[in-house]
Design a protein around this motif. Structure first.
Motif, PDB file in Angstrom:
ATOM      1  N   ILE A   7       0.858  -1.180   0.000  1.00  0.00           N
ATOM      2  CA  ILE A   7       0.000   0.000   0.000  1.00  0.00           C
ATOM      3  C   ILE A   7       0.897   1.233   0.000  1.00  0.00           C
ATOM      4  O   ILE A   7       1.797   1.367   0.840  1.00  0.00           O
ATOM      5  CB  ILE A   7      -0.915   0.019   1.244  1.00  0.00           C
ATOM      6  CG1 ILE A   7      -1.797  -1.236   1.282  1.00  0.00           C
ATOM      7  CG2 ILE A   7      -1.784   1.276   1.258  1.00  0.00           C
ATOM      8  CD1 ILE A   7      -2.607  -1.392   2.556  1.00  0.00           C
ATOM      9  N   ALA A   9       1.783   5.366  -2.223  1.00  0.00           N
ATOM     10  CA  ALA A   9       1.438   6.464  -3.125  1.00  0.00           C
ATOM     11  C   ALA A   9       2.623   6.695  -4.055  1.00  0.00           C
ATOM     12  O   ALA A   9       3.768   6.710  -3.605  1.00  0.00           O
ATOM     13  CB  ALA A   9       1.126   7.739  -2.336  1.00  0.00           C
ATOM     14  N   TYR A  15       7.656   4.659  -0.206  1.00  0.00           N
ATOM     15  CA  TYR A  15       6.974   3.611  -0.974  1.00  0.00           C
ATOM     16  C   TYR A  15       7.912   3.027  -2.030  1.00  0.00           C
ATOM     17  O   TYR A  15       7.998   1.811  -2.213  1.00  0.00           O
ATOM     18  CB  TYR A  15       5.726   4.224  -1.621  1.00  0.00           C
ATOM     19  CG  TYR A  15       5.026   3.408  -2.666  1.00  0.00           C
ATOM     20  CD1 TYR A  15       4.412   2.204  -2.354  1.00  0.00           C
ATOM     21  CD2 TYR A  15       4.940   3.873  -3.981  1.00  0.00           C
ATOM     22  CE1 TYR A  15       3.718   1.475  -3.326  1.00  0.00           C
ATOM     23  CE2 TYR A  15       4.255   3.169  -4.944  1.00  0.00           C
ATOM     24  CZ  TYR A  15       3.648   1.965  -4.616  1.00  0.00           C
ATOM     25  OH  TYR A  15       2.971   1.255  -5.592  1.00  0.00           O
ATOM     26  N   ILE A  32      -1.441  -1.413  -4.070  1.00  0.00           N
ATOM     27  CA  ILE A  32      -2.692  -0.746  -3.714  1.00  0.00           C
ATOM     28  C   ILE A  32      -2.348   0.725  -3.516  1.00  0.00           C
ATOM     29  O   ILE A  32      -1.697   1.099  -2.529  1.00  0.00           O
ATOM     30  CB  ILE A  32      -3.308  -1.335  -2.435  1.00  0.00           C
ATOM     31  CG1 ILE A  32      -3.568  -2.842  -2.603  1.00  0.00           C
ATOM     32  CG2 ILE A  32      -4.605  -0.605  -2.078  1.00  0.00           C
ATOM     33  CD1 ILE A  32      -4.005  -3.539  -1.343  1.00  0.00           C
ATOM     34  N   GLU A  34      -2.860   4.683  -2.829  1.00  0.00           N
ATOM     35  CA  GLU A  34      -3.671   5.492  -1.929  1.00  0.00           C
ATOM     36  C   GLU A  34      -3.746   6.936  -2.405  1.00  0.00           C
ATOM     37  O   GLU A  34      -2.790   7.467  -2.973  1.00  0.00           O
ATOM     38  CB  GLU A  34      -3.060   5.480  -0.521  1.00  0.00           C
ATOM     39  CG  GLU A  34      -3.387   4.262   0.294  1.00  0.00           C
ATOM     40  CD  GLU A  34      -4.814   4.275   0.830  1.00  0.00           C
ATOM     41  OE1 GLU A  34      -5.389   5.376   1.009  1.00  0.00           O
ATOM     42  OE2 GLU A  34      -5.348   3.184   1.076  1.00  0.00           O
ATOM     43  N   ASP A  35      -4.888   7.567  -2.128  1.00  0.00           N
ATOM     44  CA  ASP A  35      -5.014   9.016  -2.228  1.00  0.00           C
ATOM     45  C   ASP A  35      -4.804   9.554  -0.823  1.00  0.00           C
ATOM     46  O   ASP A  35      -5.669   9.396   0.045  1.00  0.00           O
ATOM     47  CB  ASP A  35      -6.401   9.383  -2.751  1.00  0.00           C
ATOM     48  CG  ASP A  35      -6.633  10.888  -2.772  1.00  0.00           C
ATOM     49  OD1 ASP A  35      -5.708  11.651  -2.434  1.00  0.00           O
ATOM     50  OD2 ASP A  35      -7.759  11.306  -3.120  1.00  0.00           O
ATOM     51  N   LEU A  36      -3.657  10.159  -0.572  1.00  0.00           N
ATOM     52  CA  LEU A  36      -3.305  10.558   0.790  1.00  0.00           C
ATOM     53  C   LEU A  36      -4.121  11.746   1.293  1.00  0.00           C
ATOM     54  O   LEU A  36      -4.075  12.063   2.484  1.00  0.00           O
ATOM     55  CB  LEU A  36      -1.812  10.865   0.868  1.00  0.00           C
ATOM     56  CG  LEU A  36      -0.897   9.656   0.570  1.00  0.00           C
ATOM     57  CD1 LEU A  36       0.566  10.059   0.694  1.00  0.00           C
ATOM     58  CD2 LEU A  36      -1.215   8.485   1.490  1.00  0.00           C
ATOM     59  N   LYS A  39      -7.609   9.241   2.873  1.00  0.00           N
ATOM     60  CA  LYS A  39      -7.061   7.922   3.211  1.00  0.00           C
ATOM     61  C   LYS A  39      -8.154   6.877   3.347  1.00  0.00           C
ATOM     62  O   LYS A  39      -9.212   7.137   3.929  1.00  0.00           O
ATOM     63  CB  LYS A  39      -6.233   8.025   4.495  1.00  0.00           C
ATOM     64  CG  LYS A  39      -5.026   8.932   4.345  1.00  0.00           C
ATOM     65  CD  LYS A  39      -4.277   9.119   5.646  1.00  0.00           C
ATOM     66  CE  LYS A  39      -3.100  10.089   5.469  1.00  0.00           C
ATOM     67  NZ  LYS A  39      -2.372  10.300   6.724  1.00  0.00           N
ATOM     68  N   SER A  40      -7.874   5.718   2.804  1.00  0.00           N
ATOM     69  CA  SER A  40      -8.863   4.652   2.784  1.00  0.00           C
ATOM     70  C   SER A  40      -9.021   3.994   4.149  1.00  0.00           C
ATOM     71  O   SER A  40      -8.132   4.083   5.014  1.00  0.00           O
ATOM     72  CB  SER A  40      -8.469   3.592   1.754  1.00  0.00           C
ATOM     73  OG  SER A  40      -7.355   2.851   2.221  1.00  0.00           O
ATOM     74  N   LEU A  43      -6.094   1.544   4.752  1.00  0.00           N
ATOM     75  CA  LEU A  43      -4.870   2.139   5.295  1.00  0.00           C
ATOM     76  C   LEU A  43      -5.015   2.377   6.801  1.00  0.00           C
ATOM     77  O   LEU A  43      -4.124   2.052   7.588  1.00  0.00           O
ATOM     78  CB  LEU A  43      -4.563   3.455   4.574  1.00  0.00           C
ATOM     79  CG  LEU A  43      -3.247   4.159   4.921  1.00  0.00           C
ATOM     80  CD1 LEU A  43      -2.799   5.026   3.745  1.00  0.00           C
ATOM     81  CD2 LEU A  43      -3.344   5.043   6.163  1.00  0.00           C
ATOM     82  N   LYS A  51      -0.957   6.177  10.558  1.00  0.00           N
ATOM     83  CA  LYS A  51      -1.846   6.457   9.411  1.00  0.00           C
ATOM     84  C   LYS A  51      -1.046   6.885   8.172  1.00  0.00           C
ATOM     85  O   LYS A  51      -1.416   7.803   7.450  1.00  0.00           O
ATOM     86  CB  LYS A  51      -2.882   7.520   9.774  1.00  0.00           C
ATOM     87  CG  LYS A  51      -3.734   7.168  10.989  1.00  0.00           C
ATOM     88  CD  LYS A  51      -4.690   8.285  11.342  1.00  0.00           C
ATOM     89  CE  LYS A  51      -5.577   7.928  12.520  1.00  0.00           C
ATOM     90  NZ  LYS A  51      -4.839   7.677  13.770  1.00  0.00           N
ATOM     91  N   ILE A  53       1.752   5.678   4.791  1.00  0.00           N
ATOM     92  CA  ILE A  53       2.272   4.647   3.885  1.00  0.00           C
ATOM     93  C   ILE A  53       3.798   4.749   3.914  1.00  0.00           C
ATOM     94  O   ILE A  53       4.328   5.775   4.353  1.00  0.00           O
ATOM     95  CB  ILE A  53       1.708   4.820   2.439  1.00  0.00           C
ATOM     96  CG1 ILE A  53       1.985   6.248   1.885  1.00  0.00           C
ATOM     97  CG2 ILE A  53       0.229   4.548   2.426  1.00  0.00           C
ATOM     98  CD1 ILE A  53       3.193   6.375   1.112  1.00  0.00           C
TER      99      ILE A  53
END
Length: 224
Positions: A7, A9, A15, A32, A34-36, A39-40, A43, A51, A53
């Motif tokens: 997970i 970005a 990452y 996977i 993420e849009d930081l 946050k999903s 995540l 919280k 990545i």
């Protein structure tokens, strides 16, 4: 080997560290993204403390923080492209420089996020950090700790690659080949590795992203 998910970005150097390690070891994995800014729940479920990545999920079990993830990958699959030397002192020094990248690399982000006196201090701290790497981290081997790319190279490589983009955004030139010849030679060895090179983010795309981010930061600061 089990199911491996990552997970992250695309714009994150942390990452990218994990991608490089997985690719160097030839470990199949799923991404996977993420849009930081939003946050999903996944995540937040896997990293409820910080919280952030990246998060490596191996057989449903999450591991957080990029350097800890790199250590986990090395311990789990030590026979595939070892990321740490065998000799204990050399292993300790590789770990030292990896942590150095995390601790001192913060000055780069302070340089990006600040102005005025704060930025001047961050520029001095960044120059001091690069000087330390030039004078003490790099020896006769192509990479830090040996003939192959390891954890320290991955940690420092992500820092330098992103720094070159941020220099362009800020219209500064701190990392000069005439001043840091050993650092440039090492970094060229690093990014010319076929696996690293294939998994480098596009610098133009990064420039656009961080240039826009810098403008947002400057706009926000005018209302503080």
């Amino acid at each position: 080997m089990g199911k491996v998910e990552l997970i992250g970005a695309w714009s994150s150097p942390f990452y990218r560290r994990v991608i490089w390690a997985l690719e160097l070891k030839g470990i199949k994995h799923e991404h996977i993204l993420e849009d930081l800014t939003n946050k999903s729940s996944l995540l937040l479920q896997y990293n409820p403390i910080h919280k952030k990545i990246p998060i490596l999920v191996h057989d449903g079990k999450p591991i957080c923080e990029s350097l800890i993830i790199l250590e986990y990958i090395e311990e789990k699959w030590p026979h595939l492209h070892p990321l740490l030397p065998m000799e204990p002192h050399e292993r300790a020094m590789v770990r030292f420089w990896a942590k150095f990248a995390d601790d001192k690399g913060l000055s780069i982000w302070m340089l990006f996020r600040t102005t005025g006196e704060e930025q001047a201090k961050a520029q001095k701290d960044t120059l001091d950090m690069l000087t330390s790497i030039e004078q003490h981290a790099l020896g006769t081997h192509p990479f830090i700790g040996g003939e192959k790319i390891g954890i320290a190279d991955i940690a420092l490589g992500s820092m330098i690659y992103w720094f070159q983009v941020l220099e362009n955004v800020l219209e500064l030139k701190i990392l000069k080949e005439t001043q840091f010849p050993k650092l440039f030679k090492w970094f060229n060895n690093f990014k010319q590795d076929s696996i690293i090179n294939k998994n480098l983010p596009d610098q133009h795309q990064m420039f656009v992203y961080f240039n826009n981010l810098k403008k947002k930061l400057m706009d926000a600061s005018t209302y503080v």
